[in-house]
Motif scaffolding. Structure first.
Motif, PDB file in Angstrom:
ATOM      1  N   THR A 123     -18.588  16.442 -27.298  1.00  0.00           N
ATOM      2  CA  THR A 123     -17.454  16.503 -26.380  1.00  0.00           C
ATOM      3  C   THR A 123     -16.291  15.716 -26.963  1.00  0.00           C
ATOM      4  O   THR A 123     -16.462  14.894 -27.863  1.00  0.00           O
ATOM      5  CB  THR A 123     -17.817  15.913 -25.009  1.00  0.00           C
ATOM      6  OG1 THR A 123     -18.298  14.571 -25.188  1.00  0.00           O
ATOM      7  CG2 THR A 123     -18.884  16.745 -24.330  1.00  0.00           C
ATOM      8  N   ALA A 127     -13.080  13.832 -22.554  1.00  0.00           N
ATOM      9  CA  ALA A 127     -14.033  14.384 -21.598  1.00  0.00           C
ATOM     10  C   ALA A 127     -14.493  13.308 -20.622  1.00  0.00           C
ATOM     11  O   ALA A 127     -14.465  12.111 -20.921  1.00  0.00           O
ATOM     12  CB  ALA A 127     -15.225  14.978 -22.332  1.00  0.00           C
ATOM     13  N   THR A 128     -14.923  13.736 -19.456  1.00  0.00           N
ATOM     14  CA  THR A 128     -15.424  12.794 -18.460  1.00  0.00           C
ATOM     15  C   THR A 128     -16.798  12.266 -18.887  1.00  0.00           C
ATOM     16  O   THR A 128     -17.522  12.927 -19.654  1.00  0.00           O
ATOM     17  CB  THR A 128     -15.567  13.467 -17.096  1.00  0.00           C
ATOM     18  OG1 THR A 128     -16.565  14.505 -17.193  1.00  0.00           O
ATOM     19  CG2 THR A 128     -14.259  14.085 -16.645  1.00  0.00           C
ATOM     20  N   ALA A 131     -19.347  14.832 -18.229  1.00  0.00           N
ATOM     21  CA  ALA A 131     -19.423  15.920 -19.206  1.00  0.00           C
ATOM     22  C   ALA A 131     -20.212  15.488 -20.430  1.00  0.00           C
ATOM     23  O   ALA A 131     -21.017  16.268 -20.971  1.00  0.00           O
ATOM     24  CB  ALA A 131     -18.011  16.349 -19.605  1.00  0.00           C
ATOM     25  N   ARG A 132     -20.012  14.250 -20.875  1.00  0.00           N
ATOM     26  CA  ARG A 132     -20.768  13.770 -22.034  1.00  0.00           C
ATOM     27  C   ARG A 132     -22.265  13.708 -21.721  1.00  0.00           C
ATOM     28  O   ARG A 132     -23.095  14.085 -22.546  1.00  0.00           O
ATOM     29  CB  ARG A 132     -20.263  12.386 -22.442  1.00  0.00           C
ATOM     30  CG  ARG A 132     -18.813  12.357 -22.895  1.00  0.00           C
ATOM     31  CD  ARG A 132     -18.465  11.041 -23.554  1.00  0.00           C
ATOM     32  NE  ARG A 132     -17.029  10.915 -23.703  1.00  0.00           N
ATOM     33  CZ  ARG A 132     -16.253  10.204 -22.905  1.00  0.00           C
ATOM     34  NH1 ARG A 132     -16.781   9.539 -21.891  1.00  0.00           N
ATOM     35  NH2 ARG A 132     -14.957  10.136 -23.107  1.00  0.00           N
ATOM     36  N   ASP A 197     -16.835  23.147 -20.924  1.00  0.00           N
ATOM     37  CA  ASP A 197     -15.738  23.623 -20.086  1.00  0.00           C
ATOM     38  C   ASP A 197     -16.123  24.867 -19.290  1.00  0.00           C
ATOM     39  O   ASP A 197     -15.696  25.041 -18.148  1.00  0.00           O
ATOM     40  CB  ASP A 197     -14.506  23.913 -20.948  1.00  0.00           C
ATOM     41  CG  ASP A 197     -14.012  22.678 -21.667  1.00  0.00           C
ATOM     42  OD1 ASP A 197     -13.615  21.725 -20.971  1.00  0.00           O
ATOM     43  OD2 ASP A 197     -14.028  22.659 -22.908  1.00  0.00           O
ATOM     44  N   SER A 242     -15.170  17.668 -15.063  1.00  0.00           N
ATOM     45  CA  SER A 242     -13.829  17.921 -15.579  1.00  0.00           C
ATOM     46  C   SER A 242     -12.805  17.287 -14.653  1.00  0.00           C
ATOM     47  O   SER A 242     -12.866  17.483 -13.430  1.00  0.00           O
ATOM     48  CB  SER A 242     -13.569  19.431 -15.687  1.00  0.00           C
ATOM     49  OG  SER A 242     -12.213  19.694 -15.998  1.00  0.00           O
ATOM     50  N   THR A 293      -8.057   8.110 -19.567  1.00  0.00           N
ATOM     51  CA  THR A 293      -7.820   9.352 -20.303  1.00  0.00           C
ATOM     52  C   THR A 293      -6.335   9.663 -20.385  1.00  0.00           C
ATOM     53  O   THR A 293      -5.830  10.093 -21.429  1.00  0.00           O
ATOM     54  CB  THR A 293      -8.562  10.515 -19.617  1.00  0.00           C
ATOM     55  OG1 THR A 293      -9.962  10.230 -19.606  1.00  0.00           O
ATOM     56  CG2 THR A 293      -8.329  11.819 -20.363  1.00  0.00           C
ATOM     57  N   GLU A 363      -8.176  20.938 -25.845  1.00  0.00           N
ATOM     58  CA  GLU A 363      -9.032  21.013 -24.662  1.00  0.00           C
ATOM     59  C   GLU A 363      -9.061  22.438 -24.121  1.00  0.00           C
ATOM     60  O   GLU A 363      -8.096  23.187 -24.237  1.00  0.00           O
ATOM     61  CB  GLU A 363      -8.507  20.072 -23.580  1.00  0.00           C
ATOM     62  CG  GLU A 363      -8.575  18.610 -23.960  1.00  0.00           C
ATOM     63  CD  GLU A 363      -8.092  17.732 -22.821  1.00  0.00           C
ATOM     64  OE1 GLU A 363      -8.578  17.912 -21.700  1.00  0.00           O
ATOM     65  OE2 GLU A 363      -7.238  16.889 -23.063  1.00  0.00           O
ATOM     66  N   GLY A 365     -10.177  22.928 -20.797  1.00  0.00           N
ATOM     67  CA  GLY A 365     -10.407  22.775 -19.374  1.00  0.00           C
ATOM     68  C   GLY A 365      -9.679  23.807 -18.543  1.00  0.00           C
ATOM     69  O   GLY A 365     -10.046  24.070 -17.394  1.00  0.00           O
TER      70      GLY A 365
END
Length: 408
Positions: A123, A127-128, A131-132, A197, A242, A293, A363, A365
């Motif tokens: 990722t 990324a959040t 998400a990781r 994503d 996300s 971020t 990205e 997203g």
């Protein structure tokens, strides 16, 4: 006695198909112009910026002049032809709703797999934490690149039947059935299977599908309460995958507001905050992560000013990835019954920062926005009104996706 007169109604009905065909051709022409403009803008960006190039544009046609025929190059056109042929048959209109959902899901898997299966097992820095963790779990669970690709494709393609469920609830079954070919053959499928994503897009679709179903008039009391709690919980999970998923809360709010469900607004909000609170208690604070971020993105742009090209490229790429249907959908936005489903993604497209903050890979997203930006293409002002299946529009978008795949 007077001579029999020709009915004006007959003349109007005779001209209606021609008028609709003219509108479809106009929308396709507008989208093709946008496609050419986007590719031209990308050419200028590549020649003037050191951080924009074939490595960050996997859809870039000129990155590889050699043609390597793959299985996907054969399967993708065959899938598109099969979907369009099936949608044009009268049997498609008589297909049961559950069968339509299953067939749409399977066809979407075939289309997505044919377009792209190169899943990134990592990722980005933006990324959040959720998400990781999700991609690490998938990598350990699947154990191979092929297994990871199959899992990501299977989860990402759930967005198609979930979107159909939401459209059926808001605009009726006729509009949902007509929308199915556009969703199955969406050009955005080429990007949806690159990583987490696409899974986040499916989670966003689950939020609106759940919210639409549980806010129907026939759903009352305990069912409405727990359904709203489930929608809020899904929203919290989507936000953990996300940061951009938070914009879908606007669509959920408008959906409840339009259907006069104030209690469900509070229940869903409380459930979403509860999920984020639990994540914070486990050491993953969503608000702090969002701020970090944002600051990192600002620092990246300051270090690499060429990243500003993504501010223009990404919104244009979103519209291109949606296919020609976005032109008619945006034109109908003000009068369509599907406006609550579109408002959140539209705000994200206009307001949210869509620039890639990583010089090596942008990205994706924005993939979550694409299915919802075209829902008004078949959702008219009246539920149950006859709708023509936009086969020509779907075919044009599919052809463009296949051509980009061949040239990329």
């Amino acid at each position: 006695m007077t001579a029999p007169q020709t009915s004006y109604t007959d003349r109007v009905e005779a001209l209606a198909p021609l008028r609709r065909r003219h509108d479809v051709l106009r929308d396709i022409a507008i989208w093709l112009i946008l496609l050419v403009a986007t590719l031209t803008l990308a050419s200028v960006a590549v020649s003037t910026s050191e951080v924009i190039g074939p490595a960050t544009l996997p859809w870039w046609p000129a990155q590889n002049l050699s043609l390597h025929v793959t299985a996907g190059m054969v399967v993708a056109p065959l899938t598109a032809v099969a979907v369009l042929a099936a949608a044009s048959r009268p049997a498609a209109a008589r297909m049961s709703w559950n069968t339509l959902l299953v067939v749409s899901y399977l066809a979407s898997i075939t289309w997505s797999a044919a377009l792209h299966t190169n899943v990134e097992p990592t990722t980005m820095s933006t990324a959040t934490p959720g998400a990781r963790s999700a991609i690490a779990l998938l990598v350990s669970f699947t154990g191979s690149e092929a297994g990871l690709a199959i899992t990501v494709i299977a989860l990402s393609c759930l967005a198609v039947p979930l979107t159909l469920v939401a459209v059926k609830s808001v605009s009726g079954p006729v509009a949902a059935r007509a929308l199915a070919p556009l969703l199955i053959l969406g050009p955005w499928a080429a990007w949806a299977t690159l990583g987490i994503d696409g899974i986040a897009a499916a989670a966003c679709a689950a939020v609106l599908a759940c919210g639409a179903v549980v806010s129907e008039r026939k759903v009352k009391r305990a069912d409405a309460f727990w359904g709203a709690a489930a929608a809020g919980g899904l929203l919290g999970i989507a936000a953990l995958l996300s940061y951009g998923a938070a914009w879908f809360a606007v669509s959920l709010l408008c959906l409840y507001f339009a259907r006069r469900r104030p209690t469900q607004i509070l229940v869903s909000a409380a459930a979403a905050l509860a999920v984020l609170g639990l994540a914070a208690a486990a050491g993953s604070s969503w608000p702090y992560g969002l701020v970090d971020t944002y600051n990192a993105a600002i620092g990246e742009i300051a270090a690499h000013p060429g990243q500003l090209w993504w501010l223009a490229l990404m919104p244009a790429l979103v519209c291109v990835a949606c296919g020609p249907a976005i032109v008619e959908s945006l034109r109908r936005f003000g009068t369509s019954t599907a406006w609550p489903l579109m408002i959140g993604p539209l705000l994200a497209l206009m307001i949210a920062p869509l620039s890639g903050s990583n010089p090596e890979r942008p990205e994706y997203g924005w993939i979550a926005l694409c299915p919802w930006l075209i829902v008004a293409a078949t959702a008219g002002t009246k539920r149950g009104k006859a709708v023509r299946v936009p086969l020509m529009t779907a075919a044009t978008g599919a052809c463009a996706a296949v051509i980009l795949m061949y040239s990329g």
